[in-house]
Design an enzyme around this catalytic site. Sequence first.
Site, mmCIF file in Angstrom:
data_model
loop_
_atom_site.group_PDB
_atom_site.id
_atom_site.type_symbol
_atom_site.label_atom_id
_atom_site.label_comp_id
_atom_site.label_asym_id
_atom_site.label_seq_id
_atom_site.Cartn_x
_atom_site.Cartn_y
_atom_site.Cartn_z
ATOM 1 N N GLU A 363 -52.773 -18.365 21.457
ATOM 2 C CA GLU A 363 -53.016 -19.524 22.328
ATOM 3 C C GLU A 363 -53.902 -19.214 23.534
ATOM 4 O O GLU A 363 -53.616 -19.657 24.647
ATOM 5 C CB GLU A 363 -51.672 -20.096 22.799
HETATM 6 C C1 ACM Z 1 -46.545 -18.476 19.692
HETATM 7 O O1 ACM Z 1 -45.549 -19.166 19.364
HETATM 8 N N1 ACM Z 1 -47.361 -18.919 20.638
HETATM 9 C C2 ACM Z 1 -46.841 -17.216 19.067
#
Ligand code: ACM
Length: 559
Positions: A363
């Site tokens: 992310e």
């Molecule tokens: C995640 O759940 N951002 C790895």
Amino acid sequence: MRSKSKTSLALPSIPLLKKNPIRSNLVRSALFMAVVLLGLSCQKEKKKRMLNLPRTDMASENLIPKPLKIIATESAFALDQFTAIYTSENASGFEEVGNFLAEKIKWKTDLDLPVNALAKETQQGVIYINQSDSLEINAAEAYQLYITQDSVVLNSNTATGAFRGIQTLQQLIPDAGNDTLAAYKVWPIATGKITDSPSFEYRGSMLDVARHFFSVADVKKYIDLLAYYKYNILHLHLSDDQGWRIEIKSWPLLTEIGGSTEVGGEAGGFYTQEDYKEIVAYAAKHHITVVPEIDMPGHTNAASASYPILNGNGKKAELYEGTHVGFSTFDTRKDTVYAFIDDVVREISEMTPGPYFHIGGDESHVTKKNDYIYFVEKVSKIVKKHGKRMIGWDEVAQADIDSTSIAQFWSSRANAEKAVSKGMKVILSPAKKVYLDMQYDTLSKFGLHWAAYIPVDTAYVWTPEAYEGVPLKNILGLEAPLWSETISTIDELEYLAFPRAIGYSELSWTTKENRDWEGYKVRLANQAPYLDRMDVKYYPSPLIDWKKSKYTYKEIKKD
Ligand code: ACM
């Protein structure tokens, strides 16, 4: 290596022979006769008791994860105050496994079993834990448990295999002793032969200690529970936007500033290096490897708030106690950032005996794609330089990294395919199947549901061996992550993790031919006495007909 032979157990050790061979031989023979006579009278007494023991069926015991092969012989071994434990003494780690078993038997039955002490006069049953080079059990962590009326013999090539085997043995000990048949309590253990080894070499759970901090004691309790179900990996998510949780001596503000916050404005906290070493050592005693994660280049707000020079999002980094993701990034084109990462990876790697270092990589929404790829490639070299094998969330597979790196498949099938095309191993952690922070259902307390609701049956009834086209040969194993945005106490942690983590232990250990929901449901229901005795605040899923136990279960309240 040599294991202790049965006949030598009750005899004094060799030095007697050196002084006066004739007299010593006489003494030895007399002792031997005494032992034989005692043995005969014990045998008689034991036979009497065995006749009275209830019949047991090893094949219908409540073992989780279910072993590969069970051949039941429908009799019982009497565990009682006369039982003693012996281990191979020259094989590394076996005596520790024997001591661990004695500790757990004491906890469950209050029996004090001697380990590698001379046989007591009245001793009538023996548990042997042997190092064996048998080819039948040469897979990593394999063991064989052979239980007859007279003895329990656990064979394994390695102490780790023996450790997994004693978890099975612990689970075979009934919850309550039987005190109606003898002057003393007896715990009848089902006889038969178990041959067992895991399907996957990596069987893990992750704890997010960054969104909310969990104490060393909390982590140790989680390790206790994971070990009982034969997990071998604890992944610690040690940094995120809301907190930095591990002391780095060369960058002290990380914990001084970055460790002071957590989600919701609570107190935060961090592990000193001594704390971290204590966790690693405790995990090692349970044959569990710690995988440290420093999440980057995104999820780095706490680090950038501590050292603004690291920040790459063009804004002033302030401490953050919310739950948004994807707003932070390191400056991927600055040498200082890589000098910083080198220090962090070095200090943590020096305290981590396991082979892995997790760099996060998920992310990073405000990192430009080419900067992200440049970053992952540079960091992969730093990890390698410090002797570790890199793991990253599945996004890292977009970078040009080699096949020794590992992708943790949590979200993107396309990324998992990229990893496979590079020959990388994949850890399966699909959010919609194994994220422990997903709510069980619309009514359950704590957790989120952005990926799915995951009731106990959904968690269990799927096939990691054939998940979204990842070839079996690329699957290193399974990991169940527990993110902590919505939980801040060990009770809340347990509510989300249990009972689902128990099902994941079976998915990662037991072959798919050996799994079925109906059978599992019954075995799971019978975990209640253990969980209650451990004071685990598991979610009492209405799908399971939980066995009542004398240890009262008190459901947690959400305030
Ligand atoms: C995640 O759940 N951002 C790895």
